[in-house]
Enzyme design. Structure first.
Site, PDB file in Angstrom:
ATOM      1  N   TYR A   2      79.867 -19.017  13.265  1.00 29.37           N
ATOM      2  CA  TYR A   2      80.661 -18.023  12.526  1.00 29.37           C
ATOM      3  C   TYR A   2      79.694 -17.190  11.694  1.00 29.37           C
ATOM      4  O   TYR A   2      78.796 -17.730  11.037  1.00 29.37           O
ATOM      5  CB  TYR A   2      81.668 -18.730  11.605  1.00 29.37           C
ATOM      6  CG  TYR A   2      82.443 -17.771  10.734  1.00 29.37           C
ATOM      7  CD1 TYR A   2      83.685 -17.289  11.138  1.00 29.37           C
ATOM      8  CD2 TYR A   2      81.929 -17.317   9.517  1.00 29.37           C
ATOM      9  CE1 TYR A   2      84.388 -16.390  10.357  1.00 29.37           C
ATOM     10  CE2 TYR A   2      82.623 -16.408   8.733  1.00 29.37           C
ATOM     11  CZ  TYR A   2      83.852 -15.952   9.154  1.00 29.37           C
ATOM     12  OH  TYR A   2      84.545 -15.055   8.380  1.00 29.37           O
TER      13      TYR A   2
ATOM     14  N   GLU B 125      83.152  -9.258  10.947  1.00 29.81           N
ATOM     15  CA  GLU B 125      83.109 -10.671  11.296  1.00 29.81           C
ATOM     16  C   GLU B 125      82.822 -10.875  12.780  1.00 29.81           C
ATOM     17  O   GLU B 125      83.376 -10.170  13.620  1.00 29.81           O
ATOM     18  CB  GLU B 125      84.466 -11.302  10.949  1.00 29.81           C
ATOM     19  CG  GLU B 125      84.569 -12.794  11.235  1.00 29.81           C
ATOM     20  CD  GLU B 125      86.008 -13.299  11.053  1.00 29.81           C
ATOM     21  OE1 GLU B 125      86.300 -13.851   9.990  1.00 29.81           O
ATOM     22  OE2 GLU B 125      86.827 -13.126  11.971  1.00 29.81           O
TER      23      GLU B 125
END
Ligand code: GDP
Ligand code: MN
Length: 378
Positions: free
Chosen positions: A101, A189
């Site tokens: 992530y 993101e």
């Protein structure tokens, strides 16, 4: 404003971040044609402005044109958390060794940009934060000094990367931060940033939230807006410059100022009602803006009464009162209104409203009580 995954990844690619070379399709036949051009195994991905598409069945691997067409047929038209899928992204599939992530995010607590990463990619970061917070590594960037190479190294070593991989990770961190800044984003993101079989990294998913207040200087990004993802009320509010959020309750709220709007919602709830919306008409609203605000509120069939709460400063009470009367002259409605106006030109406002069949109240508390009582009787 949010943009689709395929748009986010295209933007990321421009900043040098490695992304799959896929294409968007709106029909199963188109998806098949894209898969034929790509060749080999592909992944078919629903393009909707919500997360968790994988879990909802909106991300499927497919081998061969027949299978791609079938998967696209399943996914197109699917409902994912209230969003209908109108387009799919067809990307070349990759073999994943592990998922990371990585995100640059506006950190309101720090009043800076924070870059976050975790080895537990692919899953919601909120889930990692809840179950294993130490697995998330963060650096906060000083806006004057900017991102430094050590930030990337600190994050890379923090999640156990080393050698050439840490080098590539550091470059992607810098590219993502640059993308975040240049796009006036509040979130950029990559989840997952995958480790491929050869150890190199690639962004398989992309999410970008853009700062609405900066869109005026980002015409290219404004053009990415998907009109299908916006309700009619949201579009009307955006075009009129009103700050509007649709809620589930029955009391329509028309207020000037975000803080006062929140207070109005709180007091409505305190009086046993539930707000149908958050609506901030902003400072200095003229009659036409008030009329648009009323049209937006009254479009909602769940609205049983309307509470108007105006604290006149820059906004003039008489303007708002005129806007209400003008709107009521143009809109056919029997929904009761309760109006509380104090501050600039409040006396003029009361005089204007006195001529009309309008309930007024001197305090927010009384106005909210009256609005809740009026709604209960309907
Ligand atoms: P999200 O569920 O909306 O976040 O959609 P993602 O784009 O993140 O996809 C969900 C998951 O699908 C990823 O975490 C991967 O595990 C998987 N996935 C996506 N693309 C590929 C691919 O090319 N190959 C493989 N094996 N899995 C993929
Ligand atoms: Mn994802």
């Amino acid at each position: 404003m949010n943009i689709h995954e395929y748009q986010a990844k295209r933007l990321f690619g421009r900043f040098g971040i490695p992304v799959p070379a896929g294409e968007v399709a709106t029909t199963p036949a188109e998806a098949r044609a894209v898969a034929e051009r790509i060749g080999g195994r592909v992944v078919v991905k629903a393009q909707v402005l919500t997360g968790g598409r994988g879990k909802a069945g909106g991300v499927k691997l497919a081998d061969g044109p027949e299978a791609v067409e079938a998967r696209a047929r399943e996914i197109l038209g699917m409902d994912i958390k209230g969003h209908t899928v109108h387009q799919v992204l067809v990307d070349p599939a990759v073999a994943i060794a592990s998922e990371i992530y990585l995100a640059a995010v506006l950190d309101r607590g720090q009043r800076r940009t924070t870059i976050m990463t975790s080895r537990q990619g692919g899953v919601d970061i909120e889930e990692v934060a809840a179950t294993d917070p130490s697995a998330i590594k963060r650096v906060t960037i000083d806006p004057l000094v900017g991102l430094q190479p050590f930030h990337g190294r600190r994050l890379a070593y923090g999640i156990g990367l080393g050698g050439a991989q840490a080098g590539q990770f550091g470059r992607i961190v810098a590219q993502l931060y640059q993308a975040y800044q240049s796009l006036d984003a509040t979130l950029a993101e990559i989840n997952p940033l995958v480790v491929l079989a050869d150890g190199t990294l690639m962004a398989l998913d992309g999410k970008v939230n853009l700062d609405d207040s900066a869109l005026f200087r980002q015409p290219e990004l404004e053009a990415l807006r998907d009109p299908g993802e916006e309700t009619e009320a949201e579009r009307m509010a955006r075009e009129a410059g009103l700050n509007y959020v649709d809620l589930d309750g029955s009391i329509g709220c028309l207020v000037n100022g975000a803080g006062l709007a929140m207070a109005t919602m709180d007091v409505t709830q305190l009086c046993g009602g539930s707000p149908a919306n958050f609506l901030d008409i902003g400072g200095g609203a003229q009659a036409d803006k008030v009329e648009t605000a009323m049209r937006i509120i009254l479009r909602d069939p769940r609205v049983k009464s309307v509470l108007v709460n105006i604290f006149g400063g820059i906004t003039r009470g008489d303007e708002v009162a005129r806007g209400i009367l003008a709107a009521l002259g143009n809109i056919d409605t029997d929904v009761p209104f309760v109006v509380r106006i104090v501050g600039t030109n409040a006396a003029e406002a009361r005089a204007i409203l006195a001529g009309a069949d309008m309930r007024t109240a001197p305090t927010l508390y009384e106005a909210a009580q009256m609005a809740v009582a009026a709604a209960a009787g309907r």
